[in-house]
Design a protein around this motif. Structure first.
Motif, PDB file in Angstrom:
ATOM      1  N   ALA A 129       0.833  -1.205   0.000  1.00 47.74           N
ATOM      2  CA  ALA A 129       0.000   0.000   0.000  1.00 47.74           C
ATOM      3  C   ALA A 129       0.867   1.253   0.000  1.00 47.74           C
ATOM      4  O   ALA A 129       0.589   2.217  -0.728  1.00 47.74           O
ATOM      5  CB  ALA A 129      -0.926  -0.002   1.215  1.00 47.74           C
ATOM      6  N   ALA A 130       1.941   1.249   0.788  1.00 47.04           N
ATOM      7  CA  ALA A 130       2.827   2.403   0.847  1.00 47.04           C
ATOM      8  C   ALA A 130       3.471   2.669  -0.511  1.00 47.04           C
ATOM      9  O   ALA A 130       3.589   3.826  -0.945  1.00 47.04           O
ATOM     10  CB  ALA A 130       3.894   2.182   1.914  1.00 47.04           C
ATOM     11  N   ARG A 131       3.875   1.606  -1.183  1.00 48.69           N
ATOM     12  CA  ARG A 131       4.469   1.771  -2.524  1.00 48.69           C
ATOM     13  C   ARG A 131       3.462   2.384  -3.498  1.00 48.69           C
ATOM     14  O   ARG A 131       3.793   3.282  -4.288  1.00 48.69           O
ATOM     15  CB  ARG A 131       4.949   0.414  -3.031  1.00 48.69           C
ATOM     16  N   LEU A 132       2.222   1.920  -3.447  1.00 44.54           N
ATOM     17  CA  LEU A 132       1.189   2.428  -4.344  1.00 44.54           C
ATOM     18  C   LEU A 132       0.831   3.880  -4.013  1.00 44.54           C
ATOM     19  O   LEU A 132       0.577   4.686  -4.909  1.00 44.54           O
ATOM     20  CB  LEU A 132      -0.046   1.534  -4.263  1.00 44.54           C
ATOM     21  N   LEU A 133       0.822   4.209  -2.724  1.00 49.80           N
ATOM     22  CA  LEU A 133       0.547   5.590  -2.324  1.00 49.80           C
ATOM     23  C   LEU A 133       1.660   6.526  -2.801  1.00 49.80           C
ATOM     24  O   LEU A 133       1.394   7.649  -3.238  1.00 49.80           O
ATOM     25  CB  LEU A 133       0.387   5.681  -0.810  1.00 49.80           C
ATOM     26  N   LEU A 156       0.886  -0.692  10.455  1.00 50.24           N
ATOM     27  CA  LEU A 156       0.467   0.325   9.493  1.00 50.24           C
ATOM     28  C   LEU A 156       1.498   1.433   9.311  1.00 50.24           C
ATOM     29  O   LEU A 156       1.269   2.378   8.549  1.00 50.24           O
ATOM     30  CB  LEU A 156      -0.858   0.949   9.944  1.00 50.24           C
ATOM     31  N   ASP A 157       2.647   1.321   9.965  1.00 46.28           N
ATOM     32  CA  ASP A 157       3.648   2.384   9.893  1.00 46.28           C
ATOM     33  C   ASP A 157       4.068   2.727   8.460  1.00 46.28           C
ATOM     34  O   ASP A 157       4.254   3.916   8.143  1.00 46.28           O
ATOM     35  CB  ASP A 157       4.869   2.023  10.734  1.00 46.28           C
ATOM     36  N   PRO A 158       4.233   1.749   7.553  1.00 51.34           N
ATOM     37  CA  PRO A 158       4.595   2.135   6.175  1.00 51.34           C
ATOM     38  C   PRO A 158       3.533   3.001   5.505  1.00 51.34           C
ATOM     39  O   PRO A 158       3.860   3.904   4.726  1.00 51.34           O
ATOM     40  CB  PRO A 158       4.747   0.784   5.462  1.00 51.34           C
TER      41      PRO A 158
END
Length: 290
Positions: free
Chosen positions: A37-41, A89-91
């Protein structure tokens, strides 16, 4: 009976760039899916998005056997005021902060009163995470695992009022209409549509946009293994239901489009369904034998 008025919400002063994401999470791997999710964000932020929407139940993955077998591992816990503080959820927090965007991410949430809901987490640009909205219309076997949400919600970003829905919510015209009557300029729907449902997937959310002369941002899971294989098609629709961006039926993608207040105003001036709607459709009816 008089028609209830639409809540007055001023038109936004400036355009808003949004992203609808389609991606394949790994069932049960909340930590790994948070990294994805972090990469996509970051990808969405790199294209100028101020709001990014990821699919329904993205963090644990929409995989009912896993959700049933390991609720402790797949759920995140919310406090009484909806705050979520989970180190897994930190990333996602870091990506929202670094990208200066607001993320809407699907999750399974355990509430202090014991309810378990399919929820849209809202991660703001400071990295604060809240359980922003709980799915109200549960579909099929979801009722065996989850409780229905009890309230609607809208997200406020840069003067834009964005109603929140999740997947099956969007199949009910009343749900998006409630957001529109509350002044929504747009409607955000993290979803999980299975392969074989492309016709309904593309019809429902375009219709919700046109019904309510508002933008719709539809995110969806993609790929996976039968019987839990999903069909992508993430999209952003304009207030007449036309796709501004749409993904393919397979493969990861981030679909970016800009919501324009001038287009919203022009559409609502030309197509006045919200103002013209009847108070109800309960007029006397006549049966006509043929």
């Amino acid at each position: 009976m008089t028609t209830p008025p639409v809540t007055s919400a001023p038109l936004p002063a400036a355009p808003l760039t949004v992203a609808a994401v389609q991606a394949e999470p790994t069932p049960g791997d909340l930590s790994g899916n948070a990294v994805t999710a972090a990469r996509l964000l970051a990808r969405a932020a790199g294209q100028g998005a101020r709001v990014a929407v990821l699919p329904e139940l993205f963090l644990p993955a929409y995989h009912p056997p896993t959700l049933a077998a390991d609720p402790a591992g797949t759920d995140v816990a919310a406090t009484g005021d909806g705050a979520v503080d989970d180190p897994r959820l930190d990333p996602v927090r870091a990506a929202a902060r670094d990208g200066r965007l607001t993320a809407v991410v699907g999750a399974a949430v355990r509430h202090p009163d014991g309810r378990r809901t399919i929820s849209a987490l809202v991660v703001d640009p400071t990295g604060t995470v809240r359980a922003g909205y709980d799915k109200q219309q549960l579909w099929g076997g979801e009722r065996d695992l989850f409780d229905a949400g009890r309230r609607g919600a809208s997200l406020l970003v840069d003067g834009w009022r964005l109603g929140l829905g999740i997947c099956y919510d969007g199949c009910f015209p009343e749900h998006a209409r409630a957001a529109a009557l509350d002044g929504a300029h747009g409607y955000l729907c993290p979803s999980g549509y299975l392969a074989g449902s492309a016709h309904r997937r593309d019809l429902y959310y375009a219709a919700r946009a046109l019904d309510n002369t508002m933008y719709v941002v539809f995110a969806n899971a993609v790929d996976g293994t039968e019987p839990w294989r999903f069909n992508g098609g993430a999209a952003v629709y304009d207030p007449q239901g036309r796709p501004l961006a749409r993904g393919a039926d397979s493969g990861e993608d981030v679909l970016v489009a800009t919501l324009d207040p001038a287009v919203l105003a022009a559409t609502r001036s030309a197509h006045t369904m919200l103002a013209d709607r009847p108070a109800d459709q309960g007029f006397p009816r006549t049966a006509l034998p043929a």
